[in-house]
Design a protein around this motif. Structure first.
Motif, PDB file in Angstrom:
ATOM      1  N   ALA A  39      82.772  44.975 165.373  1.00 58.81           N
ATOM      2  CA  ALA A  39      83.492  44.999 166.645  1.00 58.81           C
ATOM      3  C   ALA A  39      84.164  46.352 166.877  1.00 58.81           C
ATOM      4  N   THR A  40      84.179  47.191 165.843  1.00 58.51           N
ATOM      5  CA  THR A  40      84.784  48.515 165.939  1.00 58.51           C
ATOM      6  C   THR A  40      83.712  49.576 165.709  1.00 58.51           C
ATOM      7  N   ASN A  41      84.109  50.825 165.742  1.00 55.86           N
ATOM      8  CA  ASN A  41      83.182  51.930 165.482  1.00 55.86           C
ATOM      9  C   ASN A  41      83.260  52.431 164.044  1.00 55.86           C
ATOM     10  N   ASP A  42      83.757  51.603 163.145  1.00 53.82           N
ATOM     11  CA  ASP A  42      83.888  51.968 161.743  1.00 53.82           C
ATOM     12  C   ASP A  42      82.500  52.287 161.164  1.00 53.82           C
ATOM     13  N   ASP A  43      82.335  53.525 160.679  1.00 53.64           N
ATOM     14  CA  ASP A  43      81.037  53.968 160.158  1.00 53.64           C
ATOM     15  C   ASP A  43      80.538  53.129 158.996  1.00 53.64           C
ATOM     16  N   ASN A  44      81.450  52.748 158.087  1.00 53.85           N
ATOM     17  CA  ASN A  44      81.039  51.946 156.931  1.00 53.85           C
ATOM     18  C   ASN A  44      80.565  50.562 157.355  1.00 53.85           C
ATOM     19  N   ALA A  45      81.259  49.948 158.309  1.00 53.69           N
ATOM     20  CA  ALA A  45      80.856  48.632 158.793  1.00 53.69           C
ATOM     21  C   ALA A  45      79.495  48.715 159.485  1.00 53.69           C
ATOM     22  N   TRP A  46      79.279  49.776 160.255  1.00 51.37           N
ATOM     23  CA  TRP A  46      77.993  49.939 160.923  1.00 51.37           C
ATOM     24  C   TRP A  46      76.869  50.210 159.922  1.00 51.37           C
ATOM     25  N   ALA A  47      77.158  50.976 158.891  1.00 49.52           N
ATOM     26  CA  ALA A  47      76.146  51.238 157.865  1.00 49.52           C
ATOM     27  C   ALA A  47      75.735  49.941 157.180  1.00 49.52           C
ATOM     28  N   GLU A  48      76.706  49.101 156.874  1.00 49.18           N
ATOM     29  CA  GLU A  48      76.419  47.807 156.245  1.00 49.18           C
ATOM     30  C   GLU A  48      75.597  46.918 157.185  1.00 49.18           C
ATOM     31  N   TYR A  49      75.977  46.882 158.449  1.00 53.71           N
ATOM     32  CA  TYR A  49      75.268  46.059 159.441  1.00 53.71           C
ATOM     33  C   TYR A  49      73.822  46.538 159.623  1.00 53.71           C
ATOM     34  N   LEU A  50      73.641  47.836 159.840  1.00 52.10           N
ATOM     35  CA  LEU A  50      72.295  48.358 160.076  1.00 52.10           C
ATOM     36  C   LEU A  50      71.409  48.193 158.847  1.00 52.10           C
ATOM     37  N   THR A  51      71.966  48.390 157.675  1.00 51.86           N
ATOM     38  CA  THR A  51      71.198  48.189 156.444  1.00 51.86           C
ATOM     39  C   THR A  51      70.743  46.743 156.325  1.00 51.86           C
ATOM     40  N   ASP A  52      71.617  45.815 156.666  1.00 53.35           N
ATOM     41  CA  ASP A  52      71.265  44.397 156.616  1.00 53.35           C
ATOM     42  C   ASP A  52      70.148  44.073 157.605  1.00 53.35           C
ATOM     43  N   VAL A  53      70.241  44.594 158.824  1.00 52.09           N
ATOM     44  CA  VAL A  53      69.205  44.345 159.832  1.00 52.09           C
ATOM     45  C   VAL A  53      67.866  44.912 159.362  1.00 52.09           C
ATOM     46  N   VAL A  54      67.887  46.105 158.816  1.00 48.59           N
ATOM     47  CA  VAL A  54      66.644  46.718 158.327  1.00 48.59           C
ATOM     48  C   VAL A  54      66.054  45.892 157.189  1.00 48.59           C
ATOM     49  N   LYS A  55      66.887  45.478 156.245  1.00 51.17           N
ATOM     50  CA  LYS A  55      66.390  44.656 155.121  1.00 51.17           C
ATOM     51  C   LYS A  55      65.736  43.377 155.618  1.00 51.17           C
ATOM     52  N   ARG A  56      66.309  42.768 156.640  1.00 49.96           N
ATOM     53  CA  ARG A  56      65.759  41.522 157.164  1.00 49.96           C
ATOM     54  C   ARG A  56      64.461  41.737 157.946  1.00 49.96           C
ATOM     55  N   ASN A  57      64.177  42.967 158.326  1.00 54.09           N
ATOM     56  CA  ASN A  57      62.991  43.263 159.127  1.00 54.09           C
ATOM     57  C   ASN A  57      62.030  44.224 158.441  1.00 54.09           C
ATOM     58  N   VAL A  58      62.223  44.459 157.158  1.00 55.80           N
ATOM     59  CA  VAL A  58      61.402  45.429 156.450  1.00 55.80           C
ATOM     60  C   VAL A  58      59.953  44.959 156.324  1.00 55.80           C
ATOM     61  N   GLY A  59      59.733  43.669 156.256  1.00 55.31           N
ATOM     62  CA  GLY A  59      58.363  43.150 156.159  1.00 55.31           C
ATOM     63  C   GLY A  59      57.626  43.749 154.979  1.00 55.31           C
ATOM     64  N   ASP A  60      56.428  44.268 155.228  1.00 55.72           N
ATOM     65  CA  ASP A  60      55.612  44.818 154.150  1.00 55.72           C
ATOM     66  C   ASP A  60      55.688  46.346 154.080  1.00 55.72           C
ATOM     67  N   ALA A  61      56.722  46.933 154.686  1.00 57.67           N
ATOM     68  CA  ALA A  61      56.881  48.384 154.646  1.00 57.67           C
ATOM     69  C   ALA A  61      57.113  48.855 153.213  1.00 57.67           C
ATOM     70  N   THR A  62      56.485  49.965 152.888  1.00 56.78           N
ATOM     71  CA  THR A  62      56.634  50.522 151.548  1.00 56.78           C
ATOM     72  C   THR A  62      57.626  51.684 151.520  1.00 56.78           C
ATOM     73  N   SER A  63      57.910  52.265 152.673  1.00 57.65           N
ATOM     74  CA  SER A  63      58.948  53.295 152.753  1.00 57.65           C
ATOM     75  C   SER A  63      59.695  53.119 154.072  1.00 57.65           C
ATOM     76  N   VAL A  64      60.999  53.356 154.012  1.00 60.31           N
ATOM     77  CA  VAL A  64      61.867  53.123 155.167  1.00 60.31           C
ATOM     78  C   VAL A  64      62.712  54.364 155.418  1.00 60.31           C
ATOM     79  N   TYR A  65      62.787  54.762 156.682  1.00 61.83           N
ATOM     80  CA  TYR A  65      63.650  55.852 157.112  1.00 61.83           C
ATOM     81  C   TYR A  65      64.585  55.294 158.169  1.00 61.83           C
ATOM     82  N   LEU A  66      65.893  55.443 157.951  1.00 61.94           N
ATOM     83  CA  LEU A  66      66.895  54.926 158.881  1.00 61.94           C
ATOM     84  C   LEU A  66      67.623  56.102 159.515  1.00 61.94           C
ATOM     85  N   TYR A  67      67.565  56.178 160.835  1.00 60.07           N
ATOM     86  CA  TYR A  67      68.231  57.234 161.592  1.00 60.07           C
ATOM     87  C   TYR A  67      69.431  56.608 162.291  1.00 60.07           C
TER      88      TYR A  67
END
Length: 162
Positions: A39-67
């Motif tokens: 709910a805030t712009n806290d960088d650490n909270a956003w990093a945790e959120y985005l990492t979680d979303v990526v993990k849940r959608n990684v599928g069969d990817a063998t390498s991941v780049y997060l921008y």
């Protein structure tokens, strides 16, 4: 007759143990609850959120780049944007390797969409076949990212930030 009775008795005594072990295996594979969108712009909270979303959608990817980008009001925002854009453009210009996932997300969906669109401007048609692009943001920004990504041959995937 005694032998068959003993075998049946042994089977009856062993079955509950096997069932209990199977139930224990099933409970160990329960997935953790998704991380909520900050709910805030806290960088650490956003990093945790985005990492979680990526993990849940990684599928069969063998390498991941997060921008990612920090909040627009953070120190050196423009510098961080320029560095992420340069990195993303370089990665896209090289062409894709099958099994790669490129994920874009930040507290500012519109600016993240700008980052993704600009990074795909120099992509050669068909150069990203086998690559998946995950955009985490607002639905209003999704279509323009999709339009920029698809000519490259990459598969576009959208996850609403919520």
């Amino acid at each position: 007759m005694k032998m068959s009775t003993r075998l049946i008795l042994a089977a009856c005594l062993t079955l509950p143990v096997l069932v209990a072990c199977k139930k224990e295996e099933q409970t160990q594979t329960v997935e953790a609850a998704p991380v909520a969108k900050p709910a805030t712009n806290d960088d650490n909270a956003w990093a945790e959120y985005l990492t979680d979303v990526v993990k849940r959608n990684v599928g069969d990817a063998t390498s991941v780049y997060l921008y990612t980008l920090p909040a627009a009001d953070s120190a050196d925002y423009e510098g961080e944007y320029a560095r992420q854009l340069e990195k993303a453009q370089t990665d896209v210009m090289r062409g894709g390797v099958e099994g790669t996932l490129l994920a874009y997300g930040s507290p500012d969906s519109a600016k993240t969409a700008d980052l993704a669109v600009t990074s795909f401007e120099a992509a050669q048609p068909g150069s990203m076949k086998g690559v998946r692009v995950l955009f985490i943001g607002n639905p209003a920004d999704s279509d323009r990212v999709k339009a920029a990504v698809e000519p490259s041959g990459a598969v576009f995937q959208f996850v609403e930030a919520k």
